[in-house]
Design a protein around this motif. Structure first.
Motif, PDB file in Angstrom:
ATOM      1  N   ALA A  20     -37.916  31.328 -63.543  1.00  0.00           N
ATOM      2  CA  ALA A  20     -36.512  31.721 -63.643  1.00  0.00           C
ATOM      3  C   ALA A  20     -35.906  31.966 -62.262  1.00  0.00           C
ATOM      4  O   ALA A  20     -34.749  31.615 -62.011  1.00  0.00           O
ATOM      5  CB  ALA A  20     -36.383  32.967 -64.516  1.00  0.00           C
ATOM      6  N   ALA A  21     -36.686  32.561 -61.349  1.00  0.00           N
ATOM      7  CA  ALA A  21     -36.170  32.823 -60.001  1.00  0.00           C
ATOM      8  C   ALA A  21     -35.881  31.532 -59.240  1.00  0.00           C
ATOM      9  O   ALA A  21     -34.882  31.428 -58.528  1.00  0.00           O
ATOM     10  CB  ALA A  21     -37.171  33.683 -59.232  1.00  0.00           C
ATOM     11  N   VAL A  22     -36.760  30.536 -59.395  1.00  0.00           N
ATOM     12  CA  VAL A  22     -36.529  29.261 -58.715  1.00  0.00           C
ATOM     13  C   VAL A  22     -35.283  28.569 -59.272  1.00  0.00           C
ATOM     14  O   VAL A  22     -34.523  27.939 -58.522  1.00  0.00           O
ATOM     15  CB  VAL A  22     -37.769  28.355 -58.848  1.00  0.00           C
ATOM     16  CG1 VAL A  22     -37.502  26.978 -58.271  1.00  0.00           C
ATOM     17  CG2 VAL A  22     -38.958  28.987 -58.151  1.00  0.00           C
ATOM     18  N   CYS A  23     -35.041  28.703 -60.566  1.00  0.00           N
ATOM     19  CA  CYS A  23     -33.808  28.145 -61.150  1.00  0.00           C
ATOM     20  C   CYS A  23     -32.577  28.877 -60.638  1.00  0.00           C
ATOM     21  O   CYS A  23     -31.514  28.271 -60.443  1.00  0.00           O
ATOM     22  CB  CYS A  23     -33.862  28.227 -62.667  1.00  0.00           C
ATOM     23  SG  CYS A  23     -34.998  27.053 -63.442  1.00  0.00           S
ATOM     24  N   LEU A  24     -32.691  30.174 -60.426  1.00  0.00           N
ATOM     25  CA  LEU A  24     -31.552  30.976 -59.971  1.00  0.00           C
ATOM     26  C   LEU A  24     -31.242  30.746 -58.499  1.00  0.00           C
ATOM     27  O   LEU A  24     -30.085  30.884 -58.077  1.00  0.00           O
ATOM     28  CB  LEU A  24     -31.845  32.465 -60.227  1.00  0.00           C
ATOM     29  CG  LEU A  24     -30.776  33.478 -59.822  1.00  0.00           C
ATOM     30  CD1 LEU A  24     -29.485  33.225 -60.580  1.00  0.00           C
ATOM     31  CD2 LEU A  24     -31.275  34.897 -60.051  1.00  0.00           C
ATOM     32  N   LEU A  25     -32.242  30.381 -57.694  1.00  0.00           N
ATOM     33  CA  LEU A  25     -32.065  30.273 -56.245  1.00  0.00           C
ATOM     34  C   LEU A  25     -30.943  29.330 -55.835  1.00  0.00           C
ATOM     35  O   LEU A  25     -30.083  29.714 -55.024  1.00  0.00           O
ATOM     36  CB  LEU A  25     -33.387  29.849 -55.607  1.00  0.00           C
ATOM     37  CG  LEU A  25     -33.349  29.635 -54.091  1.00  0.00           C
ATOM     38  CD1 LEU A  25     -32.957  30.919 -53.371  1.00  0.00           C
ATOM     39  CD2 LEU A  25     -34.694  29.120 -53.585  1.00  0.00           C
ATOM     40  N   PRO A  26     -30.876  28.076 -56.313  1.00  0.00           N
ATOM     41  CA  PRO A  26     -29.783  27.204 -55.847  1.00  0.00           C
ATOM     42  C   PRO A  26     -28.402  27.730 -56.205  1.00  0.00           C
ATOM     43  O   PRO A  26     -27.441  27.501 -55.458  1.00  0.00           O
ATOM     44  CB  PRO A  26     -30.069  25.869 -56.548  1.00  0.00           C
ATOM     45  CG  PRO A  26     -30.940  26.199 -57.699  1.00  0.00           C
ATOM     46  CD  PRO A  26     -31.756  27.370 -57.267  1.00  0.00           C
ATOM     47  N   LEU A  27     -28.285  28.451 -57.314  1.00  0.00           N
ATOM     48  CA  LEU A  27     -26.987  29.018 -57.674  1.00  0.00           C
ATOM     49  C   LEU A  27     -26.609  30.148 -56.726  1.00  0.00           C
ATOM     50  O   LEU A  27     -25.439  30.257 -56.307  1.00  0.00           O
ATOM     51  CB  LEU A  27     -27.028  29.520 -59.121  1.00  0.00           C
ATOM     52  CG  LEU A  27     -25.725  30.084 -59.685  1.00  0.00           C
ATOM     53  CD1 LEU A  27     -24.591  29.081 -59.569  1.00  0.00           C
ATOM     54  CD2 LEU A  27     -25.916  30.524 -61.128  1.00  0.00           C
ATOM     55  N   LEU A  28     -27.571  30.977 -56.352  1.00  0.00           N
ATOM     56  CA  LEU A  28     -27.280  32.062 -55.409  1.00  0.00           C
ATOM     57  C   LEU A  28     -26.853  31.520 -54.050  1.00  0.00           C
ATOM     58  O   LEU A  28     -26.009  32.121 -53.370  1.00  0.00           O
ATOM     59  CB  LEU A  28     -28.506  32.964 -55.244  1.00  0.00           C
ATOM     60  CG  LEU A  28     -28.915  33.802 -56.466  1.00  0.00           C
ATOM     61  CD1 LEU A  28     -30.139  34.642 -56.128  1.00  0.00           C
ATOM     62  CD2 LEU A  28     -27.768  34.684 -56.925  1.00  0.00           C
ATOM     63  N   LEU A  29     -27.419  30.380 -53.635  1.00  0.00           N
ATOM     64  CA  LEU A  29     -27.067  29.813 -52.342  1.00  0.00           C
ATOM     65  C   LEU A  29     -25.621  29.345 -52.278  1.00  0.00           C
ATOM     66  O   LEU A  29     -25.080  29.167 -51.185  1.00  0.00           O
ATOM     67  CB  LEU A  29     -28.005  28.642 -52.017  1.00  0.00           C
ATOM     68  CG  LEU A  29     -29.467  28.993 -51.782  1.00  0.00           C
ATOM     69  CD1 LEU A  29     -30.291  27.729 -51.524  1.00  0.00           C
ATOM     70  CD2 LEU A  29     -29.616  29.962 -50.618  1.00  0.00           C
ATOM     71  N   LEU A 130     -32.602  19.056 -55.376  1.00  0.00           N
ATOM     72  CA  LEU A 130     -34.038  19.241 -55.185  1.00  0.00           C
ATOM     73  C   LEU A 130     -34.500  20.578 -55.751  1.00  0.00           C
ATOM     74  O   LEU A 130     -35.498  20.650 -56.491  1.00  0.00           O
ATOM     75  CB  LEU A 130     -34.380  19.135 -53.703  1.00  0.00           C
ATOM     76  CG  LEU A 130     -35.854  19.340 -53.333  1.00  0.00           C
ATOM     77  CD1 LEU A 130     -36.723  18.287 -54.000  1.00  0.00           C
ATOM     78  CD2 LEU A 130     -36.046  19.301 -51.820  1.00  0.00           C
ATOM     79  N   LEU A 131     -33.786  21.657 -55.428  1.00  0.00           N
ATOM     80  CA  LEU A 131     -34.170  22.974 -55.946  1.00  0.00           C
ATOM     81  C   LEU A 131     -34.030  23.030 -57.460  1.00  0.00           C
ATOM     82  O   LEU A 131     -34.849  23.648 -58.146  1.00  0.00           O
ATOM     83  CB  LEU A 131     -33.304  24.054 -55.290  1.00  0.00           C
ATOM     84  CG  LEU A 131     -33.526  24.281 -53.795  1.00  0.00           C
ATOM     85  CD1 LEU A 131     -32.550  25.316 -53.267  1.00  0.00           C
ATOM     86  CD2 LEU A 131     -34.960  24.711 -53.509  1.00  0.00           C
ATOM     87  N   GLY A 132     -33.000  22.366 -57.991  1.00  0.00           N
ATOM     88  CA  GLY A 132     -32.846  22.336 -59.439  1.00  0.00           C
ATOM     89  C   GLY A 132     -33.976  21.604 -60.122  1.00  0.00           C
ATOM     90  O   GLY A 132     -34.463  22.041 -61.180  1.00  0.00           O
ATOM     91  N   LEU A 133     -34.427  20.484 -59.542  1.00  0.00           N
ATOM     92  CA  LEU A 133     -35.544  19.748 -60.126  1.00  0.00           C
ATOM     93  C   LEU A 133     -36.837  20.557 -60.077  1.00  0.00           C
ATOM     94  O   LEU A 133     -37.614  20.577 -61.040  1.00  0.00           O
ATOM     95  CB  LEU A 133     -35.734  18.420 -59.394  1.00  0.00           C
ATOM     96  CG  LEU A 133     -34.682  17.343 -59.659  1.00  0.00           C
ATOM     97  CD1 LEU A 133     -34.951  16.118 -58.794  1.00  0.00           C
ATOM     98  CD2 LEU A 133     -34.657  16.955 -61.132  1.00  0.00           C
TER      99      LEU A 133
END
Length: 659
Positions: A20-29, A130-133
């Motif tokens: 879940a954190a990896v999915c959230l990371l690109p949105l936070l950026l 890339l982060l989303g994938l």
């Protein structure tokens, strides 16, 4: 205990939270820094505080309400794409506080998959993809992990094997997804409305007040990229024209709303003419920029009387514009009376010292020598003023404070004060904003203009010449205006030479980003036609569309069926080894038929070639026991059987044929 209430062990919960954190990371950026740090910090704190037991409901509610209030305050209570995405991120940050069972984890992961998709509403760059994938792969792998937990399978599956199976699942749908991307018709506008952004992007606007551009001047993100076809303008000519500001209320300059019936301003172009294409980054506005001056408005835009270009639709995504520009030899040599009066207007009760100085200069220069006043102003600025971004907020008489007290500022201060001084002296003048310069990227042979290259200058109307550009900032700090125009002419050309400089990494990075824009984000209807033209398709009508999509769907379905059956048949390493062993007997004409049991196959080989059946009979029995019995005799593992099947090779010749 029902599977729906199966409790998560700490390491199971850690995997779910990580995905879940990896999915959230690109949105936070893509969110403002303050908001991103607040949401990320809350998510981390909630994950730690709820490590052993659920957090109290009142505390969870308080945190959720606090995050919602923070999002709404930073967005100024405006609803838009970024507001909705920030609220999604806030809710996802609170979700781990109630994740303690397998069902909870599934809910968290399904919710987390919305975050990468929401990111594409704010940014469509390669890093976001890339982060989303990566996040999607981790979510799918974790879901498979949770399924294994529910099934009661006590033998853990290696992480490498789990990721490989997820990759094969993605490969099933990849051809159909690519076909939809390349073949689906590109529309000029979306089928449904997309809300505007509540938090505006930094960039050029139709307003300018002293000090408003401080953040913009420190923003090194790309604003546009330009590629020239033929002649390239000299560095001193690279002024990218944007909003033209006429109205002044004593502090803020604004752009007028021109009536559509106002005729086009006459221009006599000089000999130089530039043919170029610009790639404009999203701005969420309708403002288009062009080299000073554009010859005509490109398709999809209109030209205002002051040669300001406006697009018909907001620039929510990456756009490309083919243009031609030429410096003016004469720009509106005859100024209509109403336009003259408009270009001389000043508000009452502001900047009395500036007005007095302008009247004094006019009296000394005479009624017609406007150029003398312009030169005197530039000499004064060049002699007594300095350039700095660290300027305090000016008061009511902002021009007086700048010209007589501070004498230090940046382009906003210089252009605004210069135009007020000219108008007070009876010289029609206006403020022009845009960008200056650019950096030549030799790898792709294009020019990069950053947002920090934003600039404001002045245009004054002079008899016999018309509107003429005057840049007071260049008088005091020419290096500020032209420092980004250095093209490093002495550097060697070529790709390898570009990797040798200190800026080579940024050059390569921007070149790769431009390629992404070109082949992915810039894939429009025109590029689609070029792709299909070699196949004899000149235009995608309704009939062609149906045939193409039907063909793509049929091919995709066949691929999915074939790959899924192949994966099912060869998922087990023992079965793969057994099938390969069977194919080794093909050269003898004795390959096993798909319907043939192992024992029948061995007897057929023994009848035809007894010499080949000696070792195969034992392997066949072991395989049958492994496949159909409760367990393999002798406690041999499946790994040992796989290695034995892989190692078996039929003899090259029969004993009678040996010499």
């Amino acid at each position: 205990m029902a599977s729906a209430a199966l409790a998560l062990k700490p390491h199971h919960r850690a995997w779910a939270l990580l995905a879940a954190a990896v999915c959230l990371l690109p949105l936070l950026l893509q969110l403002p820094l303050t908001l991103a740090l607040s949401i990320g910090g809350c998510a981390l704190a909630i994950a730690v505080l709820s490590h052993r037991q659920p957090m109290p409901g009142a505390l969870r509610l308080l945190i959720a309400l606090g995050l919602i209030a923070l999002v709404l305050m930073l967005s100024r209570f405006s609803i838009g794409r970024d507001t909705g995405c920030a609220l999604l991120a806030a809710m996802l940050a609170v979700k781990p506080s109630e994740t303690f069972t397998v069902r909870d984890a599934r809910s968290l992961l399904a919710f987390a998959l919305f975050a990468p998709f929401a990111t594409f509403l704010l940014d469509q760059g390669p890093l976001s993809l890339l982060l989303g994938l990566v996040g999607a792969l981790l979510v799918l792998a974790t879901l498979q992990y949770l399924a294994e937990i529910e099934s009661g399978d006590l033998q853990p599956v290696p992480a490498r094997q789990r990721l490989w199976s997820i990759a094969r699942l993605l490969a099933i749908g990849l051809p159909l997804a690519l076909a939809a991307f390349w073949l689906f018709p590109r529309l000029g506008a979306p089928l449904w409305g997309i809300p505007d952004r509540a938090l505006a992007r930094t960039g050029l606007t139709d307003r300018m007040s002293p000090g408003d551009w401080v953040d913009l001047m420190g923003d090194d993100r790309p604003a546009l990229r330009a590629r020239f076809f033929g002649a390239t303008p000299r560095p001193q000519q690279m002024y990218w024209r944007g909003p033209v500001l006429w109205d002044f209320d004593g502090r803020t300059w604004t752009q007028p709303n021109w009536h559509p019936d106002i005729p086009e301003t006459p221009v006599v172009p000089a000999r130089d003419r530039w043919d170029y294409e610009i790639e404009l980054e999203p701005t969420d506005r309708t403002q288009l920029v062009a080299l000073d001056l554009p010859v005509s408005a490109p398709d999809g835009s209109r030209m205002e009387p002051d040669h300001n270009l406006q697009t018909f639709r907001p620039l929510n995504g990456l756009t490309r514009w083919r243009m031609q520009s030429a410096p003016p030899a004469q720009y509106q040599p005859r100024l209509p009376r109403d336009v003259r009066q408009y270009a001389l207007q000043l508000p009452q009760g502001f900047n009395p010292r500036t007005l007095a100085l302008a009247r004094q200069w006019r009296q000394e220069a005479g009624p017609f020598d406007d150029e003398a006043i312009v030169r005197r102003s530039l000499d004064w600025i060049r002699r007594d003023f300095s350039y700095t971004l660290e300027t305090p907020l000016l008061g009511r008489h902002s021009v007086d404070e700048f010209l007589f007290d501070r004498k230090a500022g940046f382009c906003e201060h210089f252009s605004s004060s210069f135009v007020v001084l000219m108008r007070a002296a009876g010289i029609p003048a206006r403020v022009v904003t845009g960008y200056t310069g650019g950096y030549r990227n030799r790898i792709g042979d294009y020019w990069l203009v950053r947002r920090s290259d934003a600039h404001a200058w002045a245009e004054v109307w002079l008899r016999g010449r018309g509107w003429s550009r005057v840049d007071p900032t260049a008088a005091v700090a020419p290096e500020r205006v032209f420092d980004t125009l250095q093209t490093q002419e002495t550097a060697p050309d070529g790709l390898l030479a570009s990797f040798g400089g200190a800026t080579s990494l940024s050059d390569v990075g921007d070149w790769l980003r431009r390629g992404w824009n070109d082949f992915v984000l810039g894939f429009d209807a025109r590029r689609q036609q070029q792709l299909l033209r070699p196949f004899g398709i000149e235009r995608i009508d309704d009939r062609t569309l149906v045939l193409l999509l039907a063909l793509a769907a049929a091919l995709g379905l066949l691929w999915m069926v074939w790959l899924s059956r192949r994966n099912e048949r060869e998922a087990d390493p023992v079965l793969r080894a057994w099938h390969r062993l069977s194919r080794r007997y093909r050269r003898f004409g004795l390959e096993r038929e798909p319907f043939e049991p192992p024992s029948t196959w061995v007897e057929r080989i023994a009848a035809a070639r007894p010499d080949l059946a000696a070792d195969l009979r034992m392997l066949s029995q072991r395989f049958s026991d492994w496949r159909y019995a409760d367990g393999e005799p002798g406690g041999r593992s499946a790994r040992a059987l796989t290695m034995a099947l892989r190692a078996h090779r039929p003899p090259a010749t029969s004993p009678g044929e040996r010499r």
